[in-house]
Write an enzyme that holds these catalytic residues in place. Structure first.
Site, PDB file in Angstrom:
ATOM      1  N   GLU A  93       4.877  -3.257 -11.294  1.00  0.00           N
ATOM      2  CA  GLU A  93       5.022  -2.236 -10.083  1.00  0.00           C
ATOM      3  C   GLU A  93       6.503  -2.081  -9.614  1.00  0.00           C
ATOM      4  O   GLU A  93       6.977  -2.038  -8.386  1.00  0.00           O
ATOM      5  CB  GLU A  93       3.993  -2.542  -8.961  1.00  0.00           C
ATOM      6  CG  GLU A  93       2.898  -2.744  -9.115  1.00  0.00           C
ATOM      7  CD  GLU A  93       1.844  -3.133  -8.007  1.00  0.00           C
ATOM      8  OE1 GLU A  93       2.427  -3.430  -6.776  1.00  0.00           O
ATOM      9  OE2 GLU A  93       0.651  -3.150  -8.032  1.00  0.00           O
ATOM     10  N   GLU A 115      -3.624  -4.963 -13.719  1.00  0.00           N
ATOM     11  CA  GLU A 115      -4.024  -5.521 -12.705  1.00  0.00           C
ATOM     12  C   GLU A 115      -5.118  -4.747 -12.108  1.00  0.00           C
ATOM     13  O   GLU A 115      -5.025  -3.423 -11.708  1.00  0.00           O
ATOM     14  CB  GLU A 115      -2.903  -5.532 -11.496  1.00  0.00           C
ATOM     15  CG  GLU A 115      -3.013  -6.374 -10.436  1.00  0.00           C
ATOM     16  CD  GLU A 115      -1.727  -6.471  -9.651  1.00  0.00           C
ATOM     17  OE1 GLU A 115      -0.459  -6.892 -10.287  1.00  0.00           O
ATOM     18  OE2 GLU A 115      -1.602  -6.218  -8.465  1.00  0.00           O
TER      19      GLU A 115
END
Length: 781
Positions: A431, A510
């Site tokens: 991220e 994820e």
């Protein structure tokens, strides 16, 4: 061949045995964990040999001083660090060296120091490493004292004062193992052996061994390299020898490449993680002058755009979880057996993959994955240059150092880890908040990916993209340059991206726990796998009074929750049936618990029951009366009943083909009456890495677990054992883990025992108004 489309990798990857070795004819590898001195705080001049440290605390490493606390909402680490303290810690260690070692190459190896470490030998500054997760080493040559009575001192300063520095718990200090390595001046480079298999089949494998040999001696040397392969039984299955084309001059490095055939190899897989060993020896004048041993597993991996991930030519759905590097009560200084316990519990419910979120892990963790049969996404960074942990100019973690150290740390991670058969893919970021919509963002990713390929061309590279449709990385060319496109959450966006780009290889980096997220993997053959957030609760990333993030499939103590039971029904290959109920009796799915003991039975009229099962049919019984049978839903959802509450027994009977294969029964508990102690291991060894977990369960007079019990439990141990820590599953626990007293949480708590000698240790648990209990643990060498 187009690597983007198929990325075929036929390899046998060897994990260098950098942990727990002893002396060999070529080199000595000695544990450097014992007998350190520690000071919490800054100490001017502590790098000098003459510094007075008699008042410092004596301890062994690995050591995480941050986990010692205390918790405080005012601690600068904040929610990311679990409100635990930060600051500076110093370590010093005295040691002597044999006079014969004066002509050797002497190096110190750290598996990790958190963070911003500086290291000195006898007052000489060896270097600085900001990244607390990376392994590193220093040669000590030219700065040592040799011979009887001549002392050396290593000094280490670790500094994590700049806070907040992370979104999750980091720990502090020399929290991983340390070794002193003594080798010949002509020696194999650090992480200098790389083993692959360019050809793999059930009949034959070709093992390719690439070895780098350095010479730091004054004179040139003629050397030969010999590599022998051994199977799991210790039988030699192949060997090769090669002499360097010319003498190795001072400061030079020679690279040897050897191919060794192995007939009828046993292939490494998640079901049968068979390991071999490669022993590489450097010879000069007919004598072994250096050597290295590497475990490896022969297997092929292949990521494809249409079939997802293939292991040994067969599709393997990666059913993975993300794991942070802390283990609850131990913080970041984790005994190996604690990791083994966690991995075994995950494997028991069907997990076969681990994502190391979001940083390099300890090397022995990867050794465990090799031995236990997990595939691993080896991740390097949570941040590049953008600050993710604070606003404005306050705080900052690795982002402060990425520009200088990013490619160095990525290189060292790959060099250290590339020989583990468990690792199937690298991830270079999670991220990332750096701009990925311009040339600078493209270059950062490409440089990291190229670094991985340079030092390990056998594996693909990905990163965990964050809201890719928002950042436009699916459209601007960024995703196109990735070996494997990884995305966090929004599983259907990844499905849509593959529909639009069927040549892309995709993986969920994820993922959430929802039924729709599972279906995105289950129903699309091209999906390589998923990694759930998160496998186990972890310290930090939580708002006060909570100090632990509670999104785990398991809680911090490896206690199960309804999430565990549901995941097992989706991922396990064995028959599964589990009963859960809505504790509020309103709104399906809210407040689920796995018991038949309401807190207020009089107000609990109509129970909403869900049964998780992978079996054909499930029949539910209340106090022996059938409530009907229900077939397995095509969408893998739960089977649901509304049941008028009655005290007693609720039982689920699961069948396949009309035959009962598994049952589960929940009983109503009475008043807490006694403690039951159980241990998963009746014997442990007397060393730092071996511990025994003991569970204290509060039960009623009939032995039925009391799920609402919160009694205070006091632990003690007699004999050659010691309490390493106590814990429970409470997210808002603020009691130091070193305390021998712990409240039961949802009826249970744990004590962890470590050896302090040999013999039988007896663990006792007591609580006011409860019958006490004890259990014995044998502690050996």
């Amino acid at each position: 061949m187009n690597r983007k489309f198929t990325f075929l990798m036929m390899l046998s990857l060897a994990g260098q045995l950098s942990y727990g070795q002893t002396a060999t004819p070529g080199r000595k590898i000695a544990s450097f964990d014992n007998d350190w001195l520690f000071y919490k705080g800054d100490a001017s001049g502590a790098e000098k040999s003459s510094f007075k440290d008699a008042a410092w605390r004596k301890l062994d490493v690995p050591h995480d001083w941050m986990i010692e606390g205390p918790y405080s909402q005012d601690n600068k680490t904040g929610r990311g660090g679990g409100y635990l303290p930060s600051g500076i810690g110093w370590y010093r260690k005295y040691f002597t060296l044999d006079a014969a070692d004066a002509v050797k190459n002497v190096a110190i190896e750290f598996d990790g120091v958190m963070a911003n470490s500086d290291v000195w030998i006898n007052g000489y500054h060896l270097g600085k490493r900001p990244y607390g997760y990376i392994s590193f080493n220093y040669e000590l040559n030219g700065h040592l004292n040799f011979g009887k009575g001549k002392t050396n001192v290593i000094a280490v300063r670790a500094d994590n004062t700049i806070q907040p520095a992370s979104r999750y718990y980091t720990g502090a200090g020399i929290y991983r193992h340390v070794r002193l390595v003594t080798s010949n001046q002509v020696h194999i480079s650090t992480w200098g052996v790389f083993v692959t298999t360019p050809e793999v089949s059930a009949e034959k494998a070709t093992v390719h061994v690439k070895t780098m040999v350095n010479n730091i001696a004054a004179a040139s040397k003629s050397v030969m390299l010999q590599t022998t392969l051994y199977d799991a039984a210790g039988k030699a299955v192949g060997t090769a020898s090669k002499t360097a084309a010319k003498q190795v001059a001072k400061g030079d490095t020679v690279v040897f490449e050897q191919d060794i055939a192995v007939a009828n190899p046993k292939l490494w897989s998640t079901a049968a993680p068979t390991l071999y060993k490669a022993v590489t020896q450097v010879l000069a004048d007919g004598k072994v002058i250096d050597d290295a041993a590497n475990s490896f597993g022969i297997r092929s991996i292949k990521f494809t755009a249409d079939q997802g991930f293939l292991l040994n030519g067969k599709k393997l759905m990666i059913k993975g979880v993300c794991l942070h590097h802390d283990v609850g009560a131990f913080g970041s200084a984790v005994p190996l057996s604690a990791w083994e316990r966690r991995l075994q519990a995950l494997k028991n419910i069907g997990v076969n993959g681990i994502r190391t979120s979001h940083n390099p892990v300890a090397p022995e963790f990867l050794d465990l994955c090799d031995r236990m049969g997990f595939v691993v996404m080896d991740e390097s960074f949570d941040t590049w240059e953008a600050n993710k942990v604070s606003r404005g100019n306050d705080g900052g973690g690795y982002n402060l150092y990425f520009k200088q150290w990013g490619m160095i740390d990525q290189r060292d991670q790959v060099l250290r880890d590339r020989n583990h058969p468990s690792i199937v893919i690298y991830s270079v970021g999670n991220e990332i908040h750096d701009a990925l919509n311009d040339s600078t963002g493209f270059k950062k990713y490409r440089d990291l990916q190229n670094t991985c390929h340079k030092y390990d061309p056998s594996r693909p590279v990905t990163m965990a993209l964050f809201r890719p449709n928002v950042s436009k990385v699916y459209d601007n060319g960024f995703a196109k340059m990735m070996d494997v496109v990884g995305q966090n959450y929004r599983e259907n966006e990844l499905v849509d991206a593959h529909t639009a780009h069927p040549d892309w290889i995709v993986i969920g980096t994820e993922n959430g726990h929802t039924l729709t997220a599972w279906q995105a993997l289950r129903d699309h053959n091209y999906m390589s796998g998923q990694f759930l957030w998160v496998g186990v609760d972890y310290l930090g990333e939580s708002d006060w009074p909570n100090v632990t993030d509670g999104q785990g499939v398991f809680d911090r103590t490896m206690g199960t929750r309804p999430l565990t039971l549901q995941r097992e029904s989706w991922w396990s290959d064995k028959p599964v049936v589990h009963i859960v109920r809505n504790s509020q009796a309103t709104g399906r799915g809210a407040g689920l618990v796995a018991d038949w003991t309401p807190t207020d039975p009089a107000a609990y009229q109509n129970a909403k029951i869900s049964v998780y099962s992978n079996c054909d049919d499930v029949e539910l019984f209340l106090n022996g009366k059938s409530l009907g049978s229900k077939a397995k839903p095509a969408d893998d959802d739960s089977r649901n009943w509304e049941v008028p509450y009655e005290k007693g027994s609720l039982k689920a009977v699961a069948k396949n083909g009309g035959k009962v294969v598994v049952t589960e029964e929940l009983k109503t508990a009475g008043v807490p009456a006694k403690i039951i102690l159980t241990t998963e291991r009746g014997s442990i060894k007397n060393n730092w890495d071996d511990v025994a977990y003991v569970t204290a369960q509060v039960v009623d007079a009939n032995g039925v677990p009391c799920p609402q019990a919160d009694n205070e439990v006091t632990f003690s141990v007699s004999g050659p054992g010691a309490i390493a820590a106590t814990d429970n599953g409470d997210l808002a626990n603020h009691v130091a883990f070193s305390e021998p007293v712990r409240h039961a949480y949802r009826g249970k708590c744990i004590v962890i025992i470590r050896g302090k000698g040999e013999g039988k240790a007896t663990v006792q648990a007591s609580g006011a108004g409860l019958t006490s209990s004890s259990v014995s643990i044998n502690i050996g060498k």
